[in-house]
Motif scaffolding. Sequence first.
Motif, PDB file in Angstrom:
ATOM      1  N   ILE A   1      48.257  21.112  60.229  1.00  0.00           N
ATOM      2  CA  ILE A   1      48.718  20.214  61.287  1.00  0.00           C
ATOM      3  C   ILE A   1      48.050  18.861  61.046  1.00  0.00           C
ATOM      4  O   ILE A   1      46.841  18.706  61.231  1.00  0.00           O
ATOM      5  N   ILE A   2      48.850  17.888  60.592  1.00  0.00           N
ATOM      6  CA  ILE A   2      48.330  16.565  60.210  1.00  0.00           C
ATOM      7  C   ILE A   2      48.495  15.623  61.395  1.00  0.00           C
ATOM      8  O   ILE A   2      49.609  15.444  61.900  1.00  0.00           O
TER       9      ILE A   2
ATOM     10  N   MET B   1      57.599  19.938  59.937  1.00  0.00           N
ATOM     11  CA  MET B   1      58.111  19.609  61.273  1.00  0.00           C
ATOM     12  C   MET B   1      57.379  18.371  61.779  1.00  0.00           C
ATOM     13  O   MET B   1      56.156  18.387  61.934  1.00  0.00           O
ATOM     14  N   VAL B   2      58.131  17.283  62.009  1.00  0.00           N
ATOM     15  CA  VAL B   2      57.563  16.039  62.537  1.00  0.00           C
ATOM     16  C   VAL B   2      57.794  16.030  64.033  1.00  0.00           C
ATOM     17  O   VAL B   2      58.938  16.011  64.494  1.00  0.00           O
TER      18      VAL B   2
ATOM     19  N   SER C   1      53.556  19.110  61.307  1.00  0.00           N
ATOM     20  CA  SER C   1      53.184  20.508  61.066  1.00  0.00           C
ATOM     21  C   SER C   1      53.854  20.981  59.785  1.00  0.00           C
ATOM     22  O   SER C   1      55.048  20.712  59.561  1.00  0.00           O
ATOM     23  N   ALA C   2      53.090  21.673  58.949  1.00  0.00           N
ATOM     24  CA  ALA C   2      53.607  22.171  57.665  1.00  0.00           C
ATOM     25  C   ALA C   2      53.170  23.614  57.468  1.00  0.00           C
ATOM     26  O   ALA C   2      52.018  23.970  57.758  1.00  0.00           O
ATOM     27  N   VAL C   3      54.095  24.441  56.975  1.00  0.00           N
ATOM     28  CA  VAL C   3      53.831  25.858  56.691  1.00  0.00           C
ATOM     29  C   VAL C   3      54.310  26.139  55.280  1.00  0.00           C
ATOM     30  O   VAL C   3      55.471  25.869  54.946  1.00  0.00           O
ATOM     31  N   GLY C   4      53.414  26.685  54.428  1.00  0.00           N
ATOM     32  CA  GLY C   4      53.810  26.985  53.060  1.00  0.00           C
ATOM     33  C   GLY C   4      52.618  27.322  52.194  1.00  0.00           C
ATOM     34  O   GLY C   4      51.497  27.530  52.690  1.00  0.00           O
TER      35      GLY C   4
ATOM     36  N   LEU D   1      50.451  16.811  52.455  1.00  0.00           N
ATOM     37  CA  LEU D   1      49.393  15.983  53.046  1.00  0.00           C
ATOM     38  C   LEU D   1      49.315  14.614  52.366  1.00  0.00           C
ATOM     39  O   LEU D   1      49.182  13.585  53.039  1.00  0.00           O
ATOM     40  N   GLN D   2      49.448  14.598  51.049  1.00  0.00           N
ATOM     41  CA  GLN D   2      49.401  13.325  50.317  1.00  0.00           C
ATOM     42  C   GLN D   2      50.616  12.453  50.653  1.00  0.00           C
ATOM     43  O   GLN D   2      50.483  11.239  50.850  1.00  0.00           O
TER      44      GLN D   2
END
Length: 402
Positions: free
Chosen positions: A124-125, A164-165, A171-174, A183-184
């Motif tokens: 979760i960024i 998901m923005v 949010s990212a799942v993988g 993230l980059q």
Amino acid sequence: MAETKKQQSQKAPLEIPPGWKEPDFTKECNPTGMLEESSFATLFPKYREKYLKECWPLVQKSLSEQGLKAELDMISGSMRVATTRKAWDPYIIIKARDLIKLLARSVPYEQAMRVLEDGISAEIIKIGRLVPNKERFVKRRQRLIGPNGSTLKAIELLTKCYVMVQGNTVSAVGPYRGLKDVLQIVNDCMKNVHPVYNIKTLMLKRELMKNEKLKHESWDRFLPKFKSKNLSKRKQPFKKRVKKEYTPFPPSQPESKVDKELATGEYFMSEKGKVVKDKMMKKVKQAEAEVRRVEKRNEPFIPPEEKPSSSKSEKNKSSTDVDVKQLKAKINKSQRAQVLSAFWESGIGFSAEEEIQTSEVRWGASTSKRIEEVTTRWRDVKRLPGTLSQLGGRGGLVVAPQ
């Protein structure tokens, strides 16, 4: 023994064979279970209540298979997961914590449940504080999504992650490698680097991974190097202060009014003498100002410096043939224009002889001489009529006949 150790050190390091997979952590690996209870809780927004209420039985069923219990508190708006004596995986509680965090951040149940799998994690960024300007933040967040979600879809295909923005977070799942790339991309996008550049780099990396010859080589020569064109330039000050050289000695004390009067001798003068001196200084300043004013007023009347005529132009003029008829017509036309302008500038309503006498008083001897020359030239021209009353003007100029 020493020779065998040297042989082992000279051998290449062990590599993971292709297609190798780490064995799953099952219930048989930890039959005794866990002794202490661990729990995590998180809050969720009000607009997620309806969706969580519908999918919560499925969440409880999936977590119970792992030996966890889940609680949904609609009054306080929180979700809680905790371990039980049946749980055997010590890391599953961390994955359950990520699960409820993703559900609170509007991630669908089907995608959030992937966190419980091995080799899959969540990130979760927080992007809310990366850009201080609100309008700029909204534009860059929309740039991450792209038109009709095309940019986001490309990121998901290349990283094998679900992205998901939502609001101030992404949010990212993988898999772990894909999360690193996501993230980059997100951080670069918030720093005004378009996601297309990172997407192009990922596409090239995916093609290079297929070539086994480049496995132990650097890929820098194949990857594109993008340079930012919009360099932020610091605004230069209107007045630049030049730093003086450092000296350990303090600056000299400024002179007082009495010291200045002593230096000029004004201190010993009487009050009457001071008044006279002030008046003289005023007159000198006025005279200097008057001189500057006169010079400025006479600037338009100073003729410019003429450039010397080149020899080539003179040769060209001499070589060309002269048309006599055109030259005569041009001279007659210029004489007429000079006469008309001279009589127009002179006081209309007087005869030419009277004007010659009065012009010296008005404009000086030079102007009167010019008018006299024009008048004599006018009398020599026989083609023009004797009077110029038809020229109109302010009063109808009359010229004495021959």
